[in-house]
Motif scaffolding. Structure first.
Motif, short mmCIF file in Angstrom:
data_model
loop_
_atom_site.label_atom_id
_atom_site.label_comp_id
_atom_site.label_asym_id
_atom_site.label_seq_id
_atom_site.Cartn_x
_atom_site.Cartn_y
_atom_site.Cartn_z
N GLU A 43 0.51 -1.02 0.24
CA GLU A 43 0.20 0.50 0.38
C GLU A 43 0.81 1.41 0.00
OE1 GLU A 43 -2.81 -0.04 3.81
OE2 GLU A 43 -3.84 -2.13 2.49
N LEU A 44 1.72 1.62 0.66
CA LEU A 44 2.94 2.62 0.70
C LEU A 44 3.99 2.21 -0.86
CD1 LEU A 44 3.99 1.89 4.53
CD2 LEU A 44 2.37 3.68 3.51
N ALA A 45 3.79 1.06 -1.16
CA ALA A 45 4.61 1.08 -2.52
C ALA A 45 6.20 1.45 -2.39
CB ALA A 45 4.13 2.16 -3.99
N VAL A 46 6.89 1.19 -0.93
CA VAL A 46 7.62 1.47 -0.39
C VAL A 46 8.70 -0.12 0.11
CG1 VAL A 46 9.00 2.99 1.00
CG2 VAL A 46 7.43 4.19 -0.28
N THR A 47 9.51 -0.21 -0.03
CA THR A 47 10.30 -0.82 0.88
C THR A 47 10.55 -0.59 2.28
OG1 THR A 47 10.54 -2.35 -1.07
CG2 THR A 47 12.01 -3.02 0.93
N LEU A 48 10.36 -1.44 3.28
CA LEU A 48 10.71 -0.89 4.30
C LEU A 48 11.51 -1.50 5.22
CD1 LEU A 48 7.03 0.08 6.16
CD2 LEU A 48 8.66 1.99 5.14
N LEU A 49 11.46 -3.32 5.02
CA LEU A 49 12.40 -4.10 5.55
C LEU A 49 13.20 -4.49 4.47
CD1 LEU A 49 11.07 -5.38 8.86
CD2 LEU A 49 13.41 -4.35 8.62
N LYS A 50 14.18 -4.95 4.77
CA LYS A 50 15.38 -5.64 4.02
C LYS A 50 15.99 -7.38 4.33
CE LYS A 50 17.90 -2.27 0.96
NZ LYS A 50 18.85 -2.71 0.62
#
Length: 304
Positions: A43-50
């Motif tokens: 939903e954010l279209a963002v990677t938060l955690l690898k």
């Protein structure tokens, strides 16, 4: 609501260092935690955690988002604590209305006794003999004489008192012959503003145990007297002052009469009027604020 839940899940994953520990903390399965993370990033279209099998690393966006999640969680926790604290310690505004006859001599002393140690309590008091709309006027407690009509308000009987028919000592002494004969036409009546032109009083013997027979005070426990209003006062203090100064006879509550026995005397010292019930009303349907509960209990205690 789902966004807040996802942010909480993400915060715990970061804080505890793994999906497994976050699932244990939240008492859900690992798959549920993984699904929340996947949906959040989608939903954010963002990677938060690898994430790898052995460790997880916050991205720059993830670090910033994590700090905001912590702030959100702290605010939520504080909101819960503040709300619960209101049920532990009275604070804030408490708005109370009561009839003139009860406010100064009953309600005020009770409130001072219970709240003088709580400086965060703010009282707004309204002396009013009418029937205020509690919801519309934002009133927390209404103290009323007599039972109110059925409504969505919570209503509780908190005690009772008796009115005392009395006058100045001189007035009572001057009308001894009229009183002995129960001829009250010559006695002027000082009415409160809520009383009608024609006044009807029903008496019982103070030593009576409930026998309602009879019509006079010589040998029978109950009898009635009728008066015509001669003077009228729009406040209880004015009515009380008129009685003390000899304008006539009238009724005042027994707890006020007790403080003025040096200036007032009962018209019929061996007889008494019926009890008048007092009720506390409020509009709270679930948990009642502790300040409201404490105020009602204090007023009930004072009546007792």
């Amino acid at each position: 609501m789902s966004k807040l839940k996802q942010m909480t899940v993400f915060m715990y994953v970061v804080q505890l260092g793994s999906i497994t520990k976050a699932a244990e903390k939240l008492d859900v399965s690992k798959s549920v935690v993984s699904q929340h993370l996947k949906q959040l990033e989608s939903e954010l279209a963002v990677t938060l955690l690898k994430r790898t099998t052995r460790k997880q690393i916050l991205t720059t966006a993830g670090e910033h988002f994590y700090q905001q999640c912590c702030t959100m969680h702290e605010l939520a926790e504080q909101a819960w604590q503040d709300a619960q604290q209101l049920q532990l310690t009275p604070q804030g505004l408490i708005k109370i209305t009561a009839p003139h006859a009860l406010m100064d001599h009953l309600v005020l002393p009770a409130l001072h006794e219970v709240f003088h140690a709580y400086p965060d309590v703010q009282l707004e008091l309204i002396s009013h003999d009418g029937r205020s709309d509690l919801m519309q006027e934002g009133i927390d407690i209404a103290i009323r004489v007599g039972e109110s009509k059925t409504s969505n308000l919570k209503q509780k009987r908190i005690g009772d008192f008796r009115d005392v028919l009395c006058g100045s000592v001189a007035t009572i002494n001057n009308h001894q012959a009229d009183i002995a004969a129960l001829e009250v036409d010559n006695i002027r009546y000082v009415a409160n503003h809520w009383q009608e032109k024609s006044i009807h009083h029903s008496f019982s013997c103070k030593n009576s145990r409930g026998d309602k027979s009879g019509s006079n005070r010589n040998g029978s426990p109950r009898f009635e007297l009728n008066f015509k209003t001669h003077h009228k006062a729009n406040t209880l203090p004015t009515c009380l002052s008129m009685l003390e100064q000899g304008f006539g006879v009238g009724i005042i509550p027994d707890f006020i009469f007790a403080k003025h026995k040096h200036t007032l005397a009962e018209l019929l010292p061996d007889h008494q009027l019926n009890k008048v019930n007092v009720y506390a009303l409020h509009s709270y349907q679930a948990a009642v604020p502790i300040g409201v509960t404490m105020a009602i209990k204090a007023i009930a205690k004072r009546l007792g």
